[in-house]
Design an enzyme around this catalytic site. Structure first.
Site, mmCIF file in Angstrom:
data_model
loop_
_atom_site.group_PDB
_atom_site.id
_atom_site.type_symbol
_atom_site.label_atom_id
_atom_site.label_comp_id
_atom_site.label_asym_id
_atom_site.label_seq_id
_atom_site.Cartn_x
_atom_site.Cartn_y
_atom_site.Cartn_z
ATOM 1 N N CYS A 31 0.718 -1.187 0.070
ATOM 2 C CA CYS A 31 -0.037 -0.107 -0.003
ATOM 3 C C CYS A 31 0.746 1.299 -0.024
ATOM 4 O O CYS A 31 0.241 2.364 -0.402
ATOM 5 C CB CYS A 31 -0.944 0.050 1.180
ATOM 6 S SG CYS A 31 -2.195 -1.275 1.141
ATOM 7 N N HIS A 90 -3.108 7.595 2.525
ATOM 8 C CA HIS A 90 -3.581 6.386 2.200
ATOM 9 C C HIS A 90 -4.928 6.043 2.762
ATOM 10 O O HIS A 90 -5.194 6.411 3.819
ATOM 11 C CB HIS A 90 -2.645 5.364 2.570
ATOM 12 C CG HIS A 90 -2.965 3.869 2.525
ATOM 13 N ND1 HIS A 90 -3.259 3.442 1.273
ATOM 14 C CD2 HIS A 90 -2.816 2.836 3.088
ATOM 15 C CE1 HIS A 90 -3.727 2.330 1.176
ATOM 16 N NE2 HIS A 90 -3.473 1.819 2.532
ATOM 17 N N ASN A 110 -9.847 0.551 0.370
ATOM 18 C CA ASN A 110 -8.500 0.617 0.124
ATOM 19 C C ASN A 110 -8.060 0.103 -1.296
ATOM 20 O O ASN A 110 -8.111 -1.441 -1.379
ATOM 21 C CB ASN A 110 -7.700 -0.140 1.445
ATOM 22 C CG ASN A 110 -6.234 -0.230 1.160
ATOM 23 O OD1 ASN A 110 -5.573 0.102 0.593
ATOM 24 N ND2 ASN A 110 -5.631 -0.584 2.746
#
Ligand code: COA
Length: 327
Positions: free
Chosen positions: A113, A254, A284
C-alpha cells in the site's frame, strides 16, 4: 539540481461497484459494521480479464494528457504494485508496451500500500540527478484477486484501481517535490502477508484449499502501526523544511480506514477538512490509493500553486513514506 515536479495526474477505477450490501450476501458482515468501523461504503472490482497493467495504462493516459507528454517522450516508468499481471515480468513492462513508450526503462516497486509513494520517491531521484527528464509514476493494484472472500476481517476493506503522475524537472525555483521520506520495519512483516505462492511456501493444492495464497492480516496491529508511523513521519518530513503542520494545505493520505485518518489528523493537528477522503467510494486500493486521491483533489481544483501538499502511505512490510510538495 532542479526539484522534480508533478506536471500531470490521472486515475482509473473499474466500472463494477460492490457495495457493503453486496458483501452481506456471502460473508457474515453488515453495512452498519463496515461503515462504522472503516468508513467504506463501496469498492470497485476489475472486469474479468482486466489486468493491473490495463488499469495502470488507463490512469497513465489521463496523466500524460494533462501533462502534455507523449508516451514516446517518457524515459522512465515506475509502477508500485504487488499484484502484477504475472509473477514475471513486471507490470511496468506491460504498461510500457501498451503505451508505446519504447524509450522508457520500466520496473516495479513492491511496497504494497506504500507502493505509490515509494515509486514516486524512486522516480524523484532520477529526475533530481538529471538522468531522466520525463518519468511516469503509477500505483496500481488489483487486490480483489488476492482476497479471501470468506474472511470478513479483510475482504470488506479493499478494492481495485490505479493512479498515475508524470514527473519533470521543475521550471520554477522552489516548486515541486521538496523531499520524500521512506521507512521500513521488516520486524513487522508477518502482520500483513500473502503467505503462500513465493519461495517460502510454494503453491500446493493444500495451501490453495486453505487460502494461504490470499491476504492474511492482523488488523489491530496494522491499525496501531499506521497511526503511530504516519503521525511520526509527517512531523519528521515537515521538520526538514522548517514547516509546521498548520502550514499544510492538503493532506493526501493512504485510504485504508477513516478511523486511522481521524486518529492521525488529530495527532498532527491538521483539520480533517484538509484531508482528501474517497475511501467511502473505493475502499483501500493499495498502491493506487494516494495517486488516485491526489488526482481527484487536483481535478477538483483544490491544489493551488504554492500550496503545501503532504502525501503519506503505509503498507505491508511494514513500509511507509511521506512526500512534501510545494504545488
Ligand atoms: N463484519 C462484522 N464483524 C467483523 C468484521 C466484519 N467485516 N470484521 C471483523 N469483525 C468482528 C471481529 O471478528 C471481532 O469480533 P469478535 O470480537 O467476536 O472477535 C469484532 O468485529 C471486532 O474486531 P476488531 O478487530 O477489534 O475490529 P476493529 O475495530 O479493530 O476493526 C479493522 C477491524 C480490520 C477494520 C481494523 O482493525 C483496521 O482497519 N485495521 C487496519 C487494516 C488496514 O488498514 N489494512 C491495510 C493497511 S495498508
Amino acid at each position: 539540481m532542479p526539484l522534480a515536479q508533478i506536471i500531470g495526474t490521472g486515475s482509473y477505477a473499474p466500472a463494477q461497484v460492490i457495495t457493503n450490501k453486496d458483501l452481506e450476501k456471502f460473508v457474515d458482515t453488515s453495512d452498519e459494521w463496515i461503515v462504522e468501523r472503516t468508513g467504506i461504503r463501496e469498492r470497485r472490482k476489475a472486469a474479468p480479464g482486466e489486468t493491473t497493467s490495463d488499469m495502470a495504462v488507463a490512469a497513465a493516459r489521463e496523466a500524460l494528457a494533462m501533462a502534455g507528454v507523449r508516451p514516446e517522450d517518457l524515459e522512465l516508468i515506475v509502477v508500485g504494485t504487488i499484484t502484477a499481471d504475472m509473477p514475471m515480468p513486471s507490470c511496468a513492462v506491460f504498461v510500457q508496451a501498451k503505451l508505446g513508450a519504447g524509450r522508457a526503462f520500466a520496473f516495479d516497486v513492491a511496497a504494497a500500500c506504500a507502493g505509490g509513494v515509494y515509486a514516486l520517491s524512486v522516480a524523484e531521484q532520477f529526475i533530481r540527478t538529471g538522468q531522466v527528464k520525463r518519468a511516469l509514476v503509477i500505483g496500481a493494484d488489483l487486490f480483489t484477486g488476492v482476497l479471501n472472500w470468506n474472511d470478513r476481517n479483510t475482504c470488506v476493506l479493499f478494492g481495485d484501481g490505479a493512479g498515475a503522475m508524470v514527473l519533470a524537472p521543475a521550471q520554477e525555483e522552489g516548486r515541486g517535490l521538496l523531499s520524500t521520506h521512506l521507512r521500513t520495519d521488516g520486524a513487522l512483516a508477518e502482520i500483513l502477508t500473502i503467505p503462500a505462492g513465493g519461495s517460502r511456501e510454494p503453491l500446493t493444492e493444500e495451501n490453495i484449499r486453505t487460502q494461504r495464497h490470499k491476504l492474511n492480516m492482523n488488523g489491530r496491529e496494522v491499525f496501531k502501526c499506521a497511526v503511530r508511523e504516519l503521525t511520526s513521519i509527517t512531523h519528521e518530513a515537515l521538520k526538514v523544511h522548517g514547516l509546521t503542520t498548520s502550514q499544510v494545505d492538503h493532506f493526501i493520505a493512504h485510504q485504508a480506514n477513516l478511523r486511522i485518518l481521524e486518529a492521525v489528523m488529530q495527532r498532527i493537528e491538521i483539520p480533517l477538512e484538509k484531508c482528501w477522503i474517497n475511501l467511502d467510494k473505493y475502499g483501500n486500493t493499495s498502491a493506487a490509493s494516494v495517486p488516485i486521491a491526489l488526482d481527484e483533489a487536483n481535478r477538483a481544483g483544490r491544489l493551488k500553486r504554492g500550496d503545501i501538499v503532504v502525501m503519506v502511505a503505509i503498507g505491508s512490510g511494514m513500509t511507509w513514506g511521506c512526500a512534501v510538495v510545494r504545488w
